[in-house]
Design an enzyme around this catalytic site. Structure first.
Site, PDB file in Angstrom:
ATOM      1  N   SER A  24      -2.002   1.154   6.578  1.00  0.00           N
ATOM      2  CA  SER A  24      -2.767  -0.298   7.204  1.00  0.00           C
ATOM      3  C   SER A  24      -3.285  -0.803   5.895  1.00  0.00           C
ATOM      4  O   SER A  24      -3.734  -0.416   4.999  1.00  0.00           O
ATOM      5  CB  SER A  24      -3.775   0.195   8.057  1.00  0.00           C
ATOM      6  OG  SER A  24      -4.777  -1.080   8.263  1.00  0.00           O
ATOM      7  N   GLY A  75     -13.005  -5.042   2.108  1.00  0.00           N
ATOM      8  CA  GLY A  75     -14.142  -4.840   2.907  1.00  0.00           C
ATOM      9  C   GLY A  75     -13.331  -5.352   4.547  1.00  0.00           C
ATOM     10  O   GLY A  75     -14.192  -5.659   5.244  1.00  0.00           O
ATOM     11  N   CYS A 137     -15.220   2.909   8.260  1.00  0.00           N
ATOM     12  CA  CYS A 137     -15.994   1.937   8.155  1.00  0.00           C
ATOM     13  C   CYS A 137     -17.607   2.353   8.085  1.00  0.00           C
ATOM     14  O   CYS A 137     -17.875   3.313   8.730  1.00  0.00           O
ATOM     15  CB  CYS A 137     -15.760   1.074   9.670  1.00  0.00           C
ATOM     16  SG  CYS A 137     -14.078   0.593   9.882  1.00  0.00           S
ATOM     17  N   GLY A 248      -0.967   8.455   0.680  1.00  0.00           N
ATOM     18  CA  GLY A 248      -1.694   8.571  -0.540  1.00  0.00           C
ATOM     19  C   GLY A 248      -0.427   8.694  -1.695  1.00  0.00           C
ATOM     20  O   GLY A 248       0.125   9.666  -2.089  1.00  0.00           O
TER      21      GLY A 248
END
Length: 308
Positions: A24, A75, A137, A248
């Site tokens: 994502s 963010g 988050c 990763g």
């Protein structure tokens, strides 16, 4: 390429024709990469995380290159779920009809925001094959700590969203305490785990003595974190019985193979997409070649086949 090995896997109730997924935030909503590759060849894509309402994200600059990777502080800027579906829904519905699973990521700063986001996906996104809950988050009501920073906090998020959807629920985990937090998520009904998210780091401009980004710390991704991610996938695989998606620093088919041997059912390509837009297709082809060289008839035979 056509493989002689059966490459299909099942990620917690999400059938995938091969283990290749996208991370994502690195692959947009899929259509942005159609000029570089046939996206429908992939087993799944994970869309950029969206929240119930639009988020503007962090100020620029938001990302820069570092040694063996990148560092970002975007963010989770996003248009909100309604705008996401309106602009991308038709393409994503077509992609799913071609056999590529569409995983929608859920972002939130509070339990109420997570709940509202899941409800909106349920209402507006019939193309969704599953939901990925991003528990990295910050919890704005708890001083900014990650929503999934402890087993108790992660379990609370899962208890909140699980009753709201019948879709498979994957949880995107932060890079710490993956075994303990993974067990807590599994106990609350998570269907799969996705790990790891970026690792906190810093990048300083030594000439200005200021951060290279708009914030002091940010998330490191890319080849630099790959061995750490492989280790954490292996640790999680020893702790839980639900499938894992390894993320990763995947740059090659052999990188993807490491995750599978460590216990991952699926593998996501992330940072590589940003410097090589056709990376996911190439990595999939290389993974197929590797699987054939292993002399197996089914890729599932290689999941967790690591021996020390």
């Amino acid at each position: 390429m056509v493989s002689t090995v059966n490459m299909s896997v099942n990620l917690g109730g999400i059938p995938m024709k091969n283990p290749l997924n996208t991370a994502s935030g690195t692959f947009g909503f899929g259509w942005q990469f159609e000029n570089f590759m046939d996206v429908s060849k992939l087993g799944a894509i994970t869309c950029k995380g969206c929240s119930a309402e639009p988020w503007v994200g962090n100020p620029e600059p938001r990302m820069c290159e570092i040694t063996s990777g990148m560092i970002n502080s975007v963010g989770l800027a996003n248009p909100g779920i309604r705008a996401f579906v309106e602009k991308n829904g038709e393409y994503l519905e077509g992609l799913r009809k071609k056999g590529t699973a569409v995983i929608c990521q859920v972002a939130g700063h509070s339990l109420d925001e997570y709940a509202r986001a899941v409800e909106l996906y349920e209402e507006l996104a019939p193309f969704a094959s599953g939901l990925e809950i991003n528990i990295s988050c910050p919890n704005v009501s708890q001083g900014g700590a990650a929503m999934g920073a402890t087993p108790e906090a992660a379990a609370e998020v899962m208890r909140t969203v699980r009753p709201l959807t019948k879709l498979p629920v994957i949880v995107k985990m932060a890079p710490h305490d993956v075994a303990e937090i993974g067990r807590a998520l599994e106990a609350e009904g998570a269907d799969a785990l996705s790990l790891i998210n970026t690792i906190p780091g810093m990048a300083i401009n030594v000439h200005t003595r200021r951060s290279k980004l708009s914030r002091p710390t940010a998330g490191v991704s890319g080849p630099a974190i790959h061995p750490i991610a492989v280790r954490m996938v292996w640790e999680a695989a020893q702790a839980v019985h639900i499938p894992l998606c390894g993320i990763g620093g995947v740059e090659t088919g052999e990188d993807a193979a490491e995750f599978i041997l460590a216990g991952a059912t699926a593998v996501s390509v992330g940072t590589a997409n940003l410097h090589d837009p056709s990376a996911a297709q190439r990595i999939l082809d290389e993974l197929c070649v590797w699987a054939e060289e292993q002399g197996v008839s089914d890729i599932n035979e290689l999941i967790g086949a690591f021996e020390c």
